[in-house]
Each structure stands twice: as C-alpha cells, then as structure tokens.
Design an enzyme around this catalytic site. Structure first.
Site, mmCIF file in Angstrom:
data_model
loop_
_atom_site.group_PDB
_atom_site.id
_atom_site.type_symbol
_atom_site.label_atom_id
_atom_site.label_comp_id
_atom_site.label_asym_id
_atom_site.label_seq_id
_atom_site.Cartn_x
_atom_site.Cartn_y
_atom_site.Cartn_z
ATOM 1 N N LYS A 106 0.782 -1.238 0.000
ATOM 2 C CA LYS A 106 0.000 0.000 0.000
ATOM 3 C C LYS A 106 0.818 1.295 0.000
ATOM 4 O O LYS A 106 0.493 2.238 0.695
ATOM 5 C CB LYS A 106 -0.930 0.029 1.227
ATOM 6 N N ASP B 202 -5.217 -5.495 11.144
ATOM 7 C CA ASP B 202 -6.494 -4.769 11.241
ATOM 8 C C ASP B 202 -7.703 -5.675 11.016
ATOM 9 O O ASP B 202 -8.758 -5.475 11.619
ATOM 10 C CB ASP B 202 -6.533 -3.559 10.296
#
Ligand code: ADP
Ligand code: MG
Length: 465
Positions: free
Chosen positions: A165, A200
């Site tokens: 990312k 997450d």
C-alpha cells in the site's frame, strides 16, 4: 462522429476486459478456497499466506480496565483509549485521535516512522483525563494494529514480511515490529507495554465479535484489502503447537496477494502493476481497493483521451500524472445523479484541468467509474463468498436444519463511504449465496472496529491476567 465511434470502441473493449459474470466469480471463489487450503498447509508457494494470529479466543464482553490501541496501516494512523467496564457497563468511555502520516515517512527509515508514531502516542497519553482509570502501580497496555503482513511468533510479537500500500521502508522487513515500536516508545519516555499485535482484519473481527456474537469473519476494504476469519485449529496442518482449548484460531488470510488466471486483468491493470512499488504483488488488492480504483479510471480516461480525443485535441497533461485521480473523487463523480452531471464536470475541471466537457463526455466518464467500481466490488464479494465456503456457511447444511446466523464485519473507508461500491458488494454476495443461504448472512459495517478490537485483545492478553 468519428471520435464518438472511436470512444465507443474503447469503452466496449474496457467493458469486456473488466467483465465479471457470476460464473467467473464462482470459479474465482473456488480458486481462492484452494489457495486458502494451500496456505493453511504451509505450502511456501501458496499465494494466500493464511497467517496464524495467535488469537484463539475472541472478546467475550467481560474485558475491563483502561487500554490503548494504535492503528497503523494507511495514510492515517489512529490512537485510541478505552475504558472497558465488563459485561454490564461495556465501553464506558472511548477517545481517539487521527494523525496523518507525512508521505516522506512512508518511504523513509524505520526509526523515523516509529519515532513519529511513538511521539504522537505519547502526546495522546498526556491528554488522558479523569474518566480513565489505571490501577495504582500498573503499566499502561496497548494493542497494536499493524495492517501489513507479519509472521507472528506470539500474540505480542512478529516480524514484517513485506510492506504494501505505498509503504516502502528499508530495514523493517524481517524485524520485530513490536520491538521497533517499544524502543521508539522508550525513546519518547513513554512507559507502555504492547500486549497484543494484531492485523487490522483481526482487530475488526475482535471488535465485531464484541458487538455481535455471530461475527465469524472480517473484511477490510480501505486503502488496501484483506480478510480474517475463525478457523478450526485442526484444519490448519501447518500449526504444530498444542491445539488451543477453544479449538479455534483466527487466520489472517492476506488475500490481497491473491492472483489467478481467472482474474479479469486488463491492460490498464498490468501497466499500473508494472509501474507500482511492488510489481507482480498484491494483484487482487490492486483490482479492488481504494488506493488503486481511481488510478485505474485515470488510465482508462487517458486511453480515451489518446485514442478518441475525449478531452479535445490535446491530451490534458494532468491526466498523464499517476494517482492524480483519487478514489474519493471517483466516488463523487460516480454518485453524481444530476441531469447535467454538474459535480462530475466540476471534478474533471479540478482534477484533469478541462474546463468544458460535453454531457456525452461526462456520461462516458461516469460509466468508466461504474465499470471499475463494479468489477472491484464483485471481486470483493467473490472473496467473501470464498471464506463462507471455506467455513461451510455458504449453504444450508446438507444434514438439514437451518444455517446459523452468520455475520461478516466490514470496515475501511472504501466500504464505508463509497455507497455504490458497498451496495454492489452486498448485492453480489446475495447473488452468489442464493436466496436461502443469503437470508442467514449479514454484512455489517464495523466502523473503526479494529481499534477497539485491538484494545480488547490487549485486555484479554494483559500481563496482569
Ligand atoms: P486505511 O485503509 O488506510 O487504514 P481507511 O479504512 O480509512 O484507512 O480507508 C481509507 C481509504 O478509503 C482511502 O485511501 C480511500 O481510498 C478510501 N476512501 C475514503 N473515502 C472515500 C470515499 N468518499 N469514496 C471512496 N473511497 C474512499
Ligand atoms: Mg485501516
């Protein structure tokens, strides 16, 4: 007329290269289940790493005390504190703060990044008010949500496998991210212990379960994409330790790295991947997630500008600039339902720098947004469907009886804010499951569930038992 004809030809080609008929989604889901099994068996070539989280018990509701959480994973990071009041009082009080990460830190050194984070955390701890209570003589404890692939060695340690990312930092891969953070906290003079390191997805699963007992999986659709779910410990051949008492183990699939001949990979995807920080990697993620959708649209518009003079005789220079069209802007254009597509026109002016666009051009632009978003959403639904298949919650049990209520917790800015995207995920999932099974499956937004989830896991793994 010639321009129109050429534009239509490009659009047609885009439509067919991005197409995701339901039958294709089913075969993608099957391929994904196969990759999950390979990952669980420890095949080093498996595309889905199926990482063991060391979370074998999800929150029960009994957790109590003051806990902190830190969530690092995208362009922002969040710090949070929560006072948990046990079964009766639940979340007594909660506060959080969001800090954006200066872009140069995302490609700088490990130490600079962790120092920045620890400094922000220390500042946040300084603002702890009277409503929060830490028993005398105790150290503050933290759940660290770290949304990158990590090889965990215990619930509170793990080494980074790779950055994704848009993060690219030398010298962190292979290091224990908890010791990196702990050392940075020490440098700040912050006395705090990391008792849980969670992805997450795992945090969202924990937070989701705390809110709803039927949550079995969590999916992130934000800057990137990933999923975690509750697996039977005896279905994890690579697990060599003692079987956990609960019989369960949360698995972080790292599904973003899924790759398959079956994925509808267009020339635009290939070019974007080639020019990315991590070519050849995270292919599924690059077709689905918020970091990339706008960029795919930009590339298609650029092709239309070149081949069909979509924005006039000259190709607008700004359109040549990678990542200039962000997914939130794409979403705003896509949701414009005014008769003259006024918002969309204004966005094109702002972002691409073309002042006057005909209604025709605006319609084409919106259609491209629709095609790219729809492909992403349908592929995401295929992923969710594959997890439900993996745990046998994709159909009514053959033994008869009703399928148990099954909740998938979803989080991430893409899912939360891009309405047409999230509705398409849900509609496609319903379509894949069929009427009967889909009546037992619920997709639920677990807003910032990962923060509270990490705090809950910090609580259940507290050094004070
Ligand atoms: P992260 O994934 O970085 O942890 P979030 O879950 O908040 O953080 O997701 C942020 C991402 O969500 C952004 O990078 C963007 O791609 C996407 N996003 C945010 N707002 C919108 C929006 N209005 N429309 C579409 N996508 C959005
Ligand atoms: Mg996140």
């Amino acid at each position: 007329a010639e321009r129109k004809r050429r534009a239509a030809a490009v659009v047609e080609e885009v439509e067919s290269s991005l197409a995701t008929p339901t039958a294709l989604l089913r075969s993608i889901a099957d391929a994904m289940v196969t990759e999950m099994e390979r990952g669980l068996s420890g095949d080093i070539h498996a595309q889905l790493k199926m990482l063991i989280s060391y979370v074998d018990n999800l929150p029960t509701g009994d957790e109590h005390g003051l806990f902190y959480a830190l969530d690092l994973g995208g362009t922002n990071f969040r710090v949070l504190r929560v006072q948990l009041g046990g079964r009766e009082k639940r979340v007594v009080k909660q506060q959080y703060e969001e800090v954006s990460i200066p872009p140069h830190l995302m490609v700088g050194t490990s130490m600079d990044l962790f120092d920045f984070i620890a400094a922000a955390l220390a500042k946040f701890v300084d603002t702890e008010g009277e409503d929060f209570h830490l028993p005398e003589g105790r150290q503050r404890e933290l759940g660290f949500t770290f949304s990158f692939p990590v090889n965990q060695t215990s619930i509170s340690s793990g080494t980074l496998i790779k950055w994704t990312k848009g993060f690219s930092i030398n010298g962190t891969v292979g290091e224990d991210v908890v010791s990196e953070l702990s050392r940075a906290m020490e440098r700040q003079g912050l006395d705090m212990k990391v008792t849980a390191l969670v992805n997450d997805t795992v945090g969202t699963l924990a937070g989701g379960r705390y809110m709803d007992n039927d949550v079995v999986a969590a999916v992130i659709l934000g800057t990137g994409t990933n999923a975690a779910y509750v697996e039977h410990a005896n279905a994890i051949p690579k697990w060599t330790g003692l079987l956990p008492k609960s019989g369960n183990m949360v698995i972080n699939t790292e599904w973003g790295s899924f790759k398959s001949d079956k994925l509808p990979l267009s020339e635009y995807d290939k070019a974007m991947d080639f020019e990315s920080l991590n070519p050849g990697e995270q292919i599924y993620e690059k077709m689905i997630s918020g970091m990339y959708l706008g960029e795919i649209v930009r590339r298609i518009l650029l092709k239309l500008a070149h081949d069909a003079s979509l924005f006039g005789d000259v190709v607008p220079p700004k359109l040549e600039q990678p990542f200039i069209l962000r997914t939130p802007d794409m979403s705003a254009m896509h949701h414009d339902s005014s008769h003259d597509l006024k918002t969309l026109g204004a966005k094109l002016k702002d972002i691409v720098g073309v002042a006057d666009t005909s209604l025709d051009v605006r319609y084409i632009t919106r259609h491209i947004c629709d095609l790219v978003a729809e492909r992403g959403a349908r592929l995401a639904a295929a992923g969710i469907y594959s997890i439900l298949k993996k745990i046998g919650r994709d159909k009514v049990p053959s033994s008869g009886g009703k399928m148990p209520r099954t909740v998938v917790a979803l989080d991430g800015g893409l899912y939360e804010h891009y309405k047409k995207f999230s509705s398409c995920v849900e509609a496609t999932l319903t379509d894949l499951l069929g009427e009967e099974a889909s009546s037992s499956v619920v997709a639920k937004l677990a807003n910032d569930g990962s923060g509270i989830g990490a705090a809950l896991l910090a609580a259940s793994h507290s050094q004070y038992g």
